[in-house]
Design a protein around this motif. Structure first.
Motif, PDB file in Angstrom:
ATOM      1  N   THR A  17       0.840  -1.188   0.000  1.00 23.44           N
ATOM      2  CA  THR A  17       0.000   0.000   0.000  1.00 23.44           C
ATOM      3  C   THR A  17       0.875   1.237   0.000  1.00 23.44           C
ATOM      4  O   THR A  17       1.820   1.333   0.787  1.00 23.44           O
ATOM      5  N   THR A  18       0.570   2.182  -0.872  1.00 23.10           N
ATOM      6  CA  THR A  18       1.281   3.454  -0.893  1.00 23.10           C
ATOM      7  C   THR A  18       0.671   4.373   0.157  1.00 23.10           C
ATOM      8  O   THR A  18      -0.541   4.577   0.191  1.00 23.10           O
ATOM      9  N   VAL A  19       1.517   4.915   1.010  1.00 23.06           N
ATOM     10  CA  VAL A  19       1.075   5.748   2.127  1.00 23.06           C
ATOM     11  C   VAL A  19       1.669   7.146   1.965  1.00 23.06           C
ATOM     12  O   VAL A  19       2.882   7.285   1.796  1.00 23.06           O
TER      13      VAL A  19
ATOM     14  N   ALA B  42       2.496   9.544   9.081  1.00 22.54           N
ATOM     15  CA  ALA B  42       1.812   8.833   8.006  1.00 22.54           C
ATOM     16  C   ALA B  42       0.306   9.062   8.044  1.00 22.54           C
ATOM     17  O   ALA B  42      -0.305   9.083   9.106  1.00 22.54           O
ATOM     18  N   GLY B  43      -0.261   9.215   6.849  1.00 25.11           N
ATOM     19  CA  GLY B  43      -1.707   9.338   6.710  1.00 25.11           C
ATOM     20  C   GLY B  43      -2.354   7.965   6.751  1.00 25.11           C
ATOM     21  O   GLY B  43      -1.838   7.030   7.362  1.00 25.11           O
ATOM     22  N   ASN B  44      -3.481   7.833   6.087  1.00 21.32           N
ATOM     23  CA  ASN B  44      -4.194   6.551   6.068  1.00 21.32           C
ATOM     24  C   ASN B  44      -3.340   5.500   5.396  1.00 21.32           C
ATOM     25  O   ASN B  44      -2.645   5.806   4.435  1.00 21.32           O
ATOM     26  N   PRO B  45      -3.304   4.296   5.825  1.00 21.07           N
ATOM     27  CA  PRO B  45      -4.107   3.607   6.837  1.00 21.07           C
ATOM     28  C   PRO B  45      -3.531   3.678   8.253  1.00 21.07           C
ATOM     29  O   PRO B  45      -3.997   2.977   9.138  1.00 21.07           O
ATOM     30  N   PHE B  46      -2.525   4.516   8.491  1.00 21.13           N
ATOM     31  CA  PHE B  46      -1.899   4.598   9.808  1.00 21.13           C
ATOM     32  C   PHE B  46      -2.564   5.615  10.735  1.00 21.13           C
ATOM     33  O   PHE B  46      -2.127   5.784  11.868  1.00 21.13           O
ATOM     34  N   GLY B  47      -3.559   6.300  10.268  1.00 19.63           N
ATOM     35  CA  GLY B  47      -4.347   7.168  11.141  1.00 19.63           C
ATOM     36  C   GLY B  47      -3.650   8.423  11.607  1.00 19.63           C
ATOM     37  O   GLY B  47      -3.844   8.859  12.729  1.00 19.63           O
ATOM     38  N   TRP B  48      -2.799   9.023  10.757  1.00 20.29           N
ATOM     39  CA  TRP B  48      -2.174  10.309  11.073  1.00 20.29           C
ATOM     40  C   TRP B  48      -1.378  10.231  12.365  1.00 20.29           C
ATOM     41  O   TRP B  48      -1.575  10.983  13.304  1.00 20.29           O
ATOM     42  N   LYS B  49      -0.449   9.273  12.408  1.00 17.05           N
ATOM     43  CA  LYS B  49       0.398   9.088  13.586  1.00 17.05           C
ATOM     44  C   LYS B  49       1.856   9.034  13.152  1.00 17.05           C
ATOM     45  O   LYS B  49       2.170   8.783  12.005  1.00 17.05           O
TER      46      LYS B  49
END
Length: 74
Positions: free
Chosen positions: A35-37, A53-60
């Protein structure tokens, strides 16, 4: 009726979030698929590179070791 329309417009506009500019991209293995993040920040903490990181990591902030490839400068 105008009051309702103005109230709805205010609610929609208040839900908009300004994102920082995307700095680079990284590839992660999520659910067995690559998946490209989008990455919005890079920092070094305790001698370890971390990506915002944005989605799928939830802006963390996520350790760079979670990614297989990236275009980011570590």
């Amino acid at each position: 009726m105008k009051t309702i329309i103005l109230l709805l417009a205010a609610m929609v506009l208040s839900a908009c979030q300004t994102l920082p500019p995307q700095q680079c991209t990284a590839i992660a293995n999520v659910g067995g698929q690559e998946t490209t993040v989008p990455i919005y920040g890079v920092r070094k903490q305790a001698n370890q590179a971390q990506y915002y990181a944005g989605n799928p990591f939830g802006w963390k902030w996520v350790p760079a070791s979670n990614f297989t490839k990236s275009t980011c400068n570590k």
